[in-house]
Design an enzyme around this catalytic site. Structure first.
Site, PDB file in Angstrom:
ATOM      1  N   GLY A 216      42.000  45.847  42.138  1.00 25.06           N
ATOM      2  CA  GLY A 216      41.133  46.882  42.777  1.00 25.06           C
ATOM      3  C   GLY A 216      41.360  48.243  41.984  1.00 25.06           C
ATOM      4  O   GLY A 216      41.782  48.482  40.797  1.00 25.06           O
ATOM      5  N   SER A 217      41.306  49.523  42.668  1.00 26.40           N
ATOM      6  CA  SER A 217      41.554  50.767  42.366  1.00 26.40           C
ATOM      7  C   SER A 217      42.949  51.127  41.634  1.00 26.40           C
ATOM      8  O   SER A 217      43.321  52.192  41.025  1.00 26.40           O
ATOM      9  CB  SER A 217      41.339  51.923  43.489  1.00 26.40           C
ATOM     10  OG  SER A 217      39.851  51.663  43.829  1.00 26.40           O
TER      11      SER A 217
END
Length: 572
Positions: free
Chosen positions: A301-302
């Site tokens: 993800g981020s």
């Protein structure tokens, strides 16, 4: 009397008959001796049989010791304990007098703390071999030997003992007659030992003589790891608390020395007790025994966004204060890249602190597929780190296989898979001023590193990430210290699609921000209560662990936030 000069005495003639008579006379005494010997032997034979029954050859094992495992401070993590198996030969026991048989069985049961009836039942089996009790301590084995009962014996068996029990079990692993895993198997060639052997003669009364060594024992080598038991214990307990608080499937964490790459703690929860391994520990693909830090492949993800920002800054394609049009979603083929929590344009720095998917994609477009792919490979994604059993290499498809949508999702952490330890290694490039540190399990020897980013760019990104505690990572803050890091939340890919109800929460960070000493990665798998994002589930665990690491490292807290400010000046 005078002899006639022609007189000669008679000469003996050796005729065949005379020779035969001569040899017969010689043979008679020899035959008499043989007959007498046979007669005496015939009378002695029963006594000889009795003596042979009372003396027999034995082979005795000379115990060897598998090498110990210690932490960096020489605290024991794994050791070998000398244990014994109590065995018996029921067929031999039945040849004893009944009263003697019952007496022996009763004494053996008392020594072994077993039920007398159970022992008698085992000794009544039609067998030449039964186990009475396994893994008995040396003191009990000595008492059993003192019975001097030939039909009851003790056999040496070395057992592995782990003082920390569950705390480091998935990482250390185990080794037994059925196999093993973890460091125990990975370093087996160094730690394994070979038992020796002695041969001798023993009487039924227990006396042993004429012992001689057939093969000497060879002890295994000692292994010293970089792990700090104090920190390992604290991290494990913090992981268990998070597991319970968020009712998560699992929690993993790793702590690295940001100067040398030495691994100080490696935790997977839930865990298992390697001293008493149960079949249930291996259910669900070994959920409890798995070293998730190196075995679980995850889309981060981020956590990938700092890589995009770093590369854009390195190539002079962006500046921290530059505004990006992040207010509106961006269509990429059939994919819509959006930020549900952002409704305004952001600076490049804010793309990290507020975790913008749109901003990450816009920067990735400037960088281009090939350069972004090459940078991911330079950071070590797709390569195993240690080569432990069960360790995953990760998955990064070649950029020529990326569709437009794939390129967009790669910018914010979907489409490639890595282990938590690989993510920790990749973030070392920011902690070590552009040098990618190779994680190490030994505190001995020189650190291994290679340059993946310029020192100036690494400091600039680290300075931007120090603002995370004012954005999505507020709960990662450690009072008195400046933190640099990044939150991450990723939906899990289940049944061919992304499930927004099953997530992984991440936080990777370092401290002190100006000159990092520790680098920590935390993952909470499928948190279901009290928050499910990286900022609410993983960041608080990071804060707990980092606080303890800094205290153990003797790094004094700051009275104010001047460290963060000085970090910013150095970066510029």
């Amino acid at each position: 009397m005078t002899r006639h000069r022609y007189f000669r005495p008679p000469q003996l003639r050796l005729t065949p008959g005379r020779l035969g008579l001569f040899f017969c006379l010689l043979a008679l005494p020899a035959m008499a001796m043989i007959v007498a010997g046979i007669w005496r032997l015939h009378g002695f034979y029963p006594k000889l049989q009795n003596m042979m029954r009372e003396v027999y050859e034995i082979r005795r094992v000379i115990p060897s010791h598998r090498g110990t495992i210690t932490d960096r401070n020489y605290e024991l993590l794994a050791m070998s304990a000398n244990l014994y198996d109590a065995t018996a030969d029921p067929n031999m026991l039945r040849k004893m007098r009944p009263e003697r048989w019952r007496e022996t069985a009763g004494k053996a049961a008392a020594i072994l703390s077993l039920d007398a009836e159970e022992v008698r039942r085992k000794l009544s089996a039609d067998s030449r071999f039964v186990f009475l009790k396994r893994k008995i301590p040396p003191a009990v084995a000595a008492k059993l030997r003192a019975l001097k009962a030939r039909a009851i014996a003790v056999q040496y068996e070395s057992a592995r003992f782990y003082p920390g029990r569950e705390i480091a079990a998935p990482f250390l692993g185990y080794i037994n007659e059925r196999g093993g895993q973890g460091v125990e198997i990975f370093m087996n060639s160094r730690m394994r030992s070979e038992d020796g052997e002695m041969r001798g003669v023993q009487t039924t009364h227990g006396a042993v003589f004429e012992e001689r060594s057939l093969r000497p024992a060879k002890n295994g080598g000692r292994l010293r790891l970089s792990i700090d038991s104090r920190l390992q214990s604290f991290v494990y307990n913090a992981a268990i608390r998070a597991l319970q608080k968020h009712r998560a499937r699992a929690v993993s964490a790793a702590v690295m020395d940001a100067r040398s790459g030495e691994i100080l703690a490696l935790v997977s929860a839930p865990s298992f007790n390697p001293n008493h391994i149960r079949k249930s520990d291996f259910r669900n693909s070994g959920e409890r025994t798995k070293n998730r830090v190196v075995a679980d492949l995850v889309e981060c993800g981020s956590l990938a966004k700092p890589f995009v920002v770093a590369l854009a800054l390195e190539l002079n394609l962006a500046r921290e204060e530059e505004m990006l049009p992040t207010a509106k979603p961006v269509a990429v083929g059939r994919l819509i890249v959006r930020d549900n929590h952002i409704r305004e344009d952001l600076t490049v720095a804010e793309v990290l602190t507020r975790s913008s998917n749109v901003g990450a994609y816009l920067l990735a477009k400037r960088v281009g597929k090939k350069r972004y792919y090459d940078f991911l490979r330079d950071l070590g994604f797709g390569e195993k780190i240690f080569g432990l059993r069960g360790e995953a290499a990760g998955r990064v498809r070649h950029y020529k296989e990326w569709r437009r949508e794939d390129f967009a999702t790669h910018a914010y952490g979907y489409g490639f898979a890595a282990t938590l330890l690989q993510l920790l290694r990749a973030y070392s490039v920011f902690a070590a001023d552009g040098m990618l540190l190779e994680p190490r399990l030994s505190p001995e020897g020189a650190a291994a590193a290679r340059r993946a980013l310029s020192a100036q760019t690494a400091r600039r990104v680290r300075n931007v990430m120090s603002g995370v505690t004012e954005g999505t990572g507020k709960r990662a803050a450690v009072k008195g210290y400046a933190i640099a890091g990044k939150t991450g939340t990723a939906n899990k890919f289940v049944g061919g699609e992304y499930d927004d109800k099953k997530k992984r929460a991440f936080f990777v960070g370092m401290a002190p921000a100006a000159k990092p000493r520790y680098l920590i990665a935390v993952m909470v798998d499928e948190p279901s209560q009290n928050g499910e994002s990286g900022g609410s589930a993983a960041a608080p665990v990071f804060s707990e662990i980092m606080r303890r690491a800094l205290l153990l490292g003797g790094i004094a807290p700051l009275i104010n936030n001047s460290e963060k400010e000085s970090g910013g000046e150095d970066a510029v």
